[in-house]
Scaffold this active site. Structure first.
Site, PDB file in Angstrom:
ATOM      1  N   ASP A 143     -65.856 -92.892 -47.784  1.00 47.34           N
ATOM      2  CA  ASP A 143     -65.523 -93.404 -49.131  1.00 47.34           C
ATOM      3  C   ASP A 143     -64.507 -94.545 -49.064  1.00 47.34           C
ATOM      4  OD1 ASP A 143     -67.170 -91.819 -50.713  1.00 47.34           O
ATOM      5  OD2 ASP A 143     -65.674 -90.221 -50.937  1.00 47.34           O
ATOM      6  N   LYS A 167     -66.562 -81.500 -50.901  1.00 45.33           N
ATOM      7  CA  LYS A 167     -65.972 -82.398 -49.903  1.00 45.33           C
ATOM      8  C   LYS A 167     -64.882 -81.735 -49.049  1.00 45.33           C
ATOM      9  CE  LYS A 167     -67.049 -86.804 -52.070  1.00 45.33           C
ATOM     10  NZ  LYS A 167     -66.560 -88.080 -52.582  1.00 45.33           N
ATOM     11  N   ASN A 210     -67.153 -86.724 -46.695  1.00 43.93           N
ATOM     12  CA  ASN A 210     -68.313 -87.066 -47.540  1.00 43.93           C
ATOM     13  C   ASN A 210     -69.570 -87.309 -46.715  1.00 43.93           C
ATOM     14  OD1 ASN A 210     -67.871 -89.623 -46.482  1.00 43.93           O
ATOM     15  ND2 ASN A 210     -68.486 -90.639 -48.374  1.00 43.93           N
ATOM     16  N   GLY A 219     -67.566-100.244 -58.561  1.00 47.56           N
ATOM     17  CA  GLY A 219     -67.802 -99.002 -57.823  1.00 47.56           C
ATOM     18  C   GLY A 219     -69.157 -98.938 -57.150  1.00 47.56           C
ATOM     19  N   GLY A 238     -54.609 -92.822 -59.814  1.00 50.38           N
ATOM     20  CA  GLY A 238     -55.332 -91.626 -59.394  1.00 50.38           C
ATOM     21  C   GLY A 238     -54.772 -91.056 -58.110  1.00 50.38           C
ATOM     22  N   ALA A 239     -54.958 -89.748 -57.941  1.00 54.32           N
ATOM     23  CA  ALA A 239     -54.463 -89.091 -56.725  1.00 54.32           C
ATOM     24  C   ALA A 239     -55.416 -87.975 -56.306  1.00 54.32           C
ATOM     25  CB  ALA A 239     -53.057 -88.543 -56.972  1.00 54.32           C
ATOM     26  N   GLY A 240     -56.676 -88.052 -56.750  1.00 52.04           N
ATOM     27  CA  GLY A 240     -57.672 -87.058 -56.365  1.00 52.04           C
ATOM     28  C   GLY A 240     -58.336 -87.436 -55.044  1.00 52.04           C
ATOM     29  N   GLY A 241     -59.519 -86.892 -54.819  1.00 55.97           N
ATOM     30  CA  GLY A 241     -60.219 -87.098 -53.547  1.00 55.97           C
ATOM     31  C   GLY A 241     -60.516 -88.561 -53.274  1.00 55.97           C
TER      32      GLY A 241
HETATM   33  P1  NDP Z   1     -60.768 -85.871 -58.755  1.00 57.91           P
HETATM   34  O1  NDP Z   1     -61.141 -84.899 -59.816  1.00 57.91           O
HETATM   35  O2  NDP Z   1     -60.372 -85.371 -57.411  1.00 57.91           O
HETATM   36  O3  NDP Z   1     -59.520 -86.775 -59.295  1.00 57.91           O
HETATM   37  C1  NDP Z   1     -59.555 -87.342 -60.573  1.00 57.91           C
HETATM   38  C2  NDP Z   1     -58.342 -88.242 -60.764  1.00 57.91           C
HETATM   39  O4  NDP Z   1     -58.471 -88.881 -62.049  1.00 57.91           O
HETATM   40  C3  NDP Z   1     -57.002 -87.534 -60.778  1.00 57.91           C
HETATM   41  O5  NDP Z   1     -56.014 -88.366 -60.247  1.00 57.91           O
HETATM   42  C4  NDP Z   1     -56.769 -87.310 -62.287  1.00 57.91           C
HETATM   43  O6  NDP Z   1     -55.404 -87.183 -62.619  1.00 57.91           O
HETATM   44  C5  NDP Z   1     -57.310 -88.605 -62.833  1.00 57.91           C
HETATM   45  N1  NDP Z   1     -57.716 -88.520 -64.240  1.00 57.91           N
HETATM   46  C6  NDP Z   1     -58.865 -87.993 -64.737  1.00 57.91           C
HETATM   47  N2  NDP Z   1     -58.910 -88.135 -66.082  1.00 57.91           N
HETATM   48  C7  NDP Z   1     -57.762 -88.783 -66.429  1.00 57.91           C
HETATM   49  C8  NDP Z   1     -57.218 -89.228 -67.682  1.00 57.91           C
HETATM   50  N3  NDP Z   1     -57.873 -89.046 -68.830  1.00 57.91           N
HETATM   51  N4  NDP Z   1     -56.017 -89.860 -67.677  1.00 57.91           N
HETATM   52  C9  NDP Z   1     -55.355 -90.074 -66.515  1.00 57.91           C
HETATM   53  N5  NDP Z   1     -55.821 -89.663 -65.306  1.00 57.91           N
HETATM   54  C10 NDP Z   1     -57.009 -89.032 -65.262  1.00 57.91           C
HETATM   55  O7  NDP Z   1     -61.977 -86.888 -58.670  1.00 57.91           O
HETATM   56  P2  NDP Z   1     -62.370 -87.829 -57.425  1.00 57.91           P
HETATM   57  O8  NDP Z   1     -61.121 -88.417 -56.884  1.00 57.91           O
HETATM   58  O9  NDP Z   1     -63.281 -87.122 -56.516  1.00 57.91           O
HETATM   59  O10 NDP Z   1     -63.245 -88.956 -58.144  1.00 57.91           O
HETATM   60  C11 NDP Z   1     -62.645 -89.925 -59.010  1.00 57.91           C
HETATM   61  C12 NDP Z   1     -63.686 -90.968 -59.362  1.00 57.91           C
HETATM   62  O11 NDP Z   1     -64.049 -91.725 -58.219  1.00 57.91           O
HETATM   63  C13 NDP Z   1     -64.980 -90.360 -59.909  1.00 57.91           C
HETATM   64  O12 NDP Z   1     -65.284 -90.997 -61.113  1.00 57.91           O
HETATM   65  C14 NDP Z   1     -66.021 -90.687 -58.877  1.00 57.91           C
HETATM   66  O13 NDP Z   1     -67.274 -90.987 -59.466  1.00 57.91           O
HETATM   67  C15 NDP Z   1     -65.445 -91.930 -58.217  1.00 57.91           C
HETATM   68  N6  NDP Z   1     -65.917 -92.064 -56.830  1.00 57.91           N
HETATM   69  C16 NDP Z   1     -66.637 -93.184 -56.537  1.00 57.91           C
HETATM   70  C17 NDP Z   1     -67.166 -93.362 -55.278  1.00 57.91           C
HETATM   71  C18 NDP Z   1     -67.971 -94.578 -55.005  1.00 57.91           C
HETATM   72  O14 NDP Z   1     -68.543 -94.671 -53.916  1.00 57.91           O
HETATM   73  N7  NDP Z   1     -68.040 -95.539 -55.913  1.00 57.91           N
HETATM   74  C19 NDP Z   1     -66.946 -92.387 -54.201  1.00 57.91           C
HETATM   75  C20 NDP Z   1     -66.151 -91.254 -54.623  1.00 57.91           C
HETATM   76  C21 NDP Z   1     -65.682 -91.114 -55.891  1.00 57.91           C
HETATM   77  P3  NDP Z   1     -54.650 -85.742 -62.566  1.00 57.91           P
HETATM   78  O15 NDP Z   1     -54.270 -85.522 -61.123  1.00 57.91           O
HETATM   79  O16 NDP Z   1     -53.490 -85.921 -63.464  1.00 57.91           O
HETATM   80  O17 NDP Z   1     -55.642 -84.732 -63.068  1.00 57.91           O
END
Ligand code: NDP
Length: 285
Positions: A108, A71, A92, A249, A131-134
């Site tokens: 997204d 992405k 995306n 989702g 969360g703070a990922g993508g």
């Molecule tokens: P990233 O890897 O970029 O980010 C993952 C996030 O989850 C981070 O904030 C991470 O925290 C946190 N995390 C993971 N495991 C744990 C845990 N055990 N405890 C606490 N925090 C946790 O992933 P994405 O943002 O790309 O994706 C996240 C989810 O969103 C995925 O499951 C994906 O399937 C879903 N998604 C759904 C879509 C839809 O259309 N329904 C579209 C896009 C994504 P830290 O920063 O501390 O590591």
């Protein structure tokens, strides 16, 4: 005979690609609307992403989706970015414009907001975002542009959480604060919308639950989960038991896909057909 055997091509580049159900829901929409379009699910490794994009150009693809891990990496192979993709910093959906350029968009967050709109209006909302990922970045930016007043970013790692908080404050109309997630998180009483944008609950970890103090979750809060596989997560199960309105989702997935199809074909597809395709995959009984 005057028949056109040349279909319009779209698809997805990801790794792994095998578990991505997008092809089933997009092709269901193409067939329902009798569009001579195809969607090809491709497994593309990071080293070959550049070649995959060149291949798509060479074959005249109308566009494609990018999923994990492409992405962000795809951006350098494109000709430009749409406004929200530029702010989010991730793409995306790639769309070929009239000049033949590939422009990166991010659907997204808009897919999420469209799904959320079915149960609540984010205007003026106090949002708790885990969360703070993508995915969280996309959701936060679009929630802010949809009128959310304040977003509390709750994340396990401080660095990513603070970075997203700064992005919201600098680049969107909403205000934001960061809260470290280091145990049972207490939801403030004025929370309107709780969002899980982490990967907690994603298959195969389907019993994984968010670390939240459940006594602080009240029935007037809307709870949304970005996890599409499975659609019913431990978070949503708890929220339903509490009487909260919920968004899953799969609803986000369907709407981000529908926005992508609209970009490519100009057609507003019937999202019920896309839901049905997912339902047959995830709840076959
Ligand atoms: P990233 O890897 O970029 O980010 C993952 C996030 O989850 C981070 O904030 C991470 O925290 C946190 N995390 C993971 N495991 C744990 C845990 N055990 N405890 C606490 N925090 C946790 O992933 P994405 O943002 O790309 O994706 C996240 C989810 O969103 C995925 O499951 C994906 O399937 C879903 N998604 C759904 C879509 C839809 O259309 N329904 C579209 C896009 C994504 P830290 O920063 O501390 O590591």
């Amino acid at each position: 005979m005057n028949k056109n055997f040349l279909s319009n091509l779209t698809g997805s580049f990801a790794m792994p690609a095998m578990e991505n159900p997008t092809v089933a829901m997009v092709e269901a929409a193409y067939q329902h609307h009798q569009l001579d379009w195809r969607y090809i699910n491709c497994e593309v490794s990071p080293e070959l992403l550049k070649d995959a994009v060149r291949g798509a150009r060479a074959m005249g693809w109308a566009g494609f989706n990018c999923s994990i891990p492409h992405k962000v990496a795809v951006i350098e192979h494109l000709d430009g970015l749409g406004q929200s993709a530029m702010i989010i910093g991730a793409v995306n959906t790639v769309v070929r414009n009239a000049r033949g350029e590939y422009i990166g968009e991010n659907t997204d967050g808009r897919g999420f907001v469209t799904a959320l709109n079915e149960v609540t209006d984010p205007q003026g909302a106090q949002v708790i975002l885990f969360g703070a990922g993508g995915a969280a970045r996309a959701v936060a930016v679009e929630m802010a542009f949809a009128g959310a007043a304040h977003i509390t970013v709750v994340n396990r790692s401080r660095e990513r959480g603070e970075k997203l908080t700064r992005l919201i404050c600098k680049k969107t109309p909403a205000t934001a604060t960061f809260a470290i997630w280091d145990g049972d998180f207490r939801l403030p009483a004025d929370t309107d919308i709780v969002i899980n944008a982490t990967s907690i609950g994603l298959y195969p970890n389907i019993d994984q639950q968010l670390d939240i103090n459940w006594e602080t979750l009240s029935s007037d809060m809307v709870v949304a989960d970005g996890i599409h596989n499975p659609p019913m997560t431990p978070l949503l199960r708890t929220a339903q038991q509490k009487g909260c309105k919920c968004v899953n989702g799969q609803q986000m997935l369907v709407h981000q896909g529908a926005i992508g199809i609209h970009y490519w074909t100009g057609i507003e597809v019937d999202t019920r057909v896309m839901y049905q395709a997912l339902r047959e995959i995830f709840n076959p009984e």
